[in-house]
Design an enzyme around this catalytic site. Sequence first.
Site, PDB file in Angstrom:
ATOM      1  N   LYS A 147       0.850  -1.195   0.000  1.00 50.82           N
ATOM      2  CA  LYS A 147       0.000   0.000   0.000  1.00 50.82           C
ATOM      3  C   LYS A 147       0.880   1.238   0.000  1.00 50.82           C
ATOM      4  O   LYS A 147       2.038   1.195   0.391  1.00 50.82           O
ATOM      5  CB  LYS A 147      -0.882   0.021   1.254  1.00 50.82           C
ATOM      6  CG  LYS A 147      -1.838  -1.127   1.328  1.00 50.82           C
ATOM      7  CD  LYS A 147      -2.981  -0.915   0.361  1.00 50.82           C
ATOM      8  CE  LYS A 147      -3.867  -2.142   0.307  1.00 50.82           C
ATOM      9  NZ  LYS A 147      -4.888  -2.055  -0.723  1.00 50.82           N
TER      10      LYS A 147
ATOM     11  N   HIS B 228      13.360  -2.849  -3.017  1.00 49.06           N
ATOM     12  CA  HIS B 228      12.751  -3.206  -4.297  1.00 49.06           C
ATOM     13  C   HIS B 228      13.613  -4.292  -4.948  1.00 49.06           C
ATOM     14  O   HIS B 228      14.841  -4.175  -4.963  1.00 49.06           O
ATOM     15  CB  HIS B 228      12.676  -1.956  -5.189  1.00 49.06           C
ATOM     16  CG  HIS B 228      11.956  -2.208  -6.469  1.00 49.06           C
ATOM     17  ND1 HIS B 228      10.585  -2.285  -6.547  1.00 49.06           N
ATOM     18  CD2 HIS B 228      12.422  -2.442  -7.722  1.00 49.06           C
ATOM     19  CE1 HIS B 228      10.228  -2.550  -7.796  1.00 49.06           C
ATOM     20  NE2 HIS B 228      11.326  -2.637  -8.527  1.00 49.06           N
TER      21      HIS B 228
ATOM     22  N   GLU C 230      18.627  -9.418  -0.946  1.00 50.07           N
ATOM     23  CA  GLU C 230      17.815  -8.466  -0.162  1.00 50.07           C
ATOM     24  C   GLU C 230      18.064  -8.644   1.323  1.00 50.07           C
ATOM     25  O   GLU C 230      18.161  -7.676   2.075  1.00 50.07           O
ATOM     26  CB  GLU C 230      16.318  -8.683  -0.441  1.00 50.07           C
ATOM     27  CG  GLU C 230      15.879  -8.299  -1.832  1.00 50.07           C
ATOM     28  CD  GLU C 230      14.367  -8.455  -2.002  1.00 50.07           C
ATOM     29  OE1 GLU C 230      13.627  -8.055  -1.106  1.00 50.07           O
ATOM     30  OE2 GLU C 230      13.944  -8.987  -3.043  1.00 50.07           O
TER      31      GLU C 230
HETATM   32  C1  GRF Z   1      10.598  -8.498  -1.531  1.00 54.87           C
HETATM   33  O1  GRF Z   1      10.994  -9.098  -2.719  1.00 54.87           O
HETATM   34  C2  GRF Z   1      10.751  -6.999  -1.625  1.00 54.87           C
HETATM   35  O2  GRF Z   1      11.792  -6.597  -2.470  1.00 54.87           O
HETATM   36  C3  GRF Z   1       9.453  -6.559  -2.201  1.00 54.87           C
HETATM   37  O3  GRF Z   1       8.497  -7.425  -1.658  1.00 54.87           O
HETATM   38  C4  GRF Z   1       9.106  -8.651  -1.273  1.00 54.87           C
HETATM   39  C5  GRF Z   1       8.796  -8.854   0.172  1.00 54.87           C
HETATM   40  O4  GRF Z   1       9.167 -10.115   0.642  1.00 54.87           O
HETATM   41  N1  GRF Z   1       9.215  -5.147  -1.943  1.00 54.87           N
HETATM   42  P1  GRF Z   1       9.122 -10.421   2.187  1.00 54.87           P
HETATM   43  O5  GRF Z   1       7.688 -10.179   2.677  1.00 54.87           O
HETATM   44  O6  GRF Z   1      10.103  -9.538   2.881  1.00 54.87           O
HETATM   45  O7  GRF Z   1       9.473 -11.880   2.295  1.00 54.87           O
END
Ligand code: GRF
Length: 198
Positions: A92, A110, A180
């Site tokens: 959101k 991202h 990430e």
């Molecule tokens: C991740 O790939 C992030 O880059 C994107 O949404 C996904 C979230 O994954 N914005 P999680 O809920 O942290 O496992």
Amino acid sequence: MLRIAVFGSGRGSNFHAILAALQQGRIPNAQICLVISNNSSAGILEIARANSLPAIHLSQQLFPTESAYGDALIALLRQQGVNFIALAGYMKRLPSRVVGLFPDRIVNIHPALLPKFGGKGMYGHHVHEAVIRSGERLSGATVHIVDEEYDHGAVVLQRTVDVSPDDTPETLAAKVLRIEHELYPEAIRLFAEGRYHR
Ligand code: GRF
């Protein structure tokens, strides 16, 4: 002290990685004081509760107006003394009043190398499908400052992964997600140590 609110809509693996980094002392001077989800059954809320952290389901749909929702959200953030917000899979848009209250203190992750493959509609598997379709040899993850536009604010940290010819959106997503989980705690550490400057 960074007093962090994490917002998420889904499984919460990035939140989990941030929490682990905090628990292992890899992010000094920071704590999570609130986890918010628009989705009452989100994994991120379960992880927060399992770790005895305040976990709140808050959605605009629970309020008669956007402004009432904004008021409730701001009251909650103030009540917990939040001074930093991390969006982790939050689907959101934050009310613009909230964005205005935390200049350069809201970040998002991202799953691509912004400014490429960002913006409206670029989320989840759509991102990785677009990267593979375009024939890019590199993808990656970006932590960026949140402003009024989707995936638009200044880049804080970025890391690349190779895209192999046999990658599918699923295998690429898994590679990027691993990155990430390293990148997000590192980015938050920059803020906790006062080392992020525009
Ligand atoms: C991740 O790939 C992030 O880059 C994107 O949404 C996904 C979230 O994954 N914005 P999680 O809920 O942290 O496992």
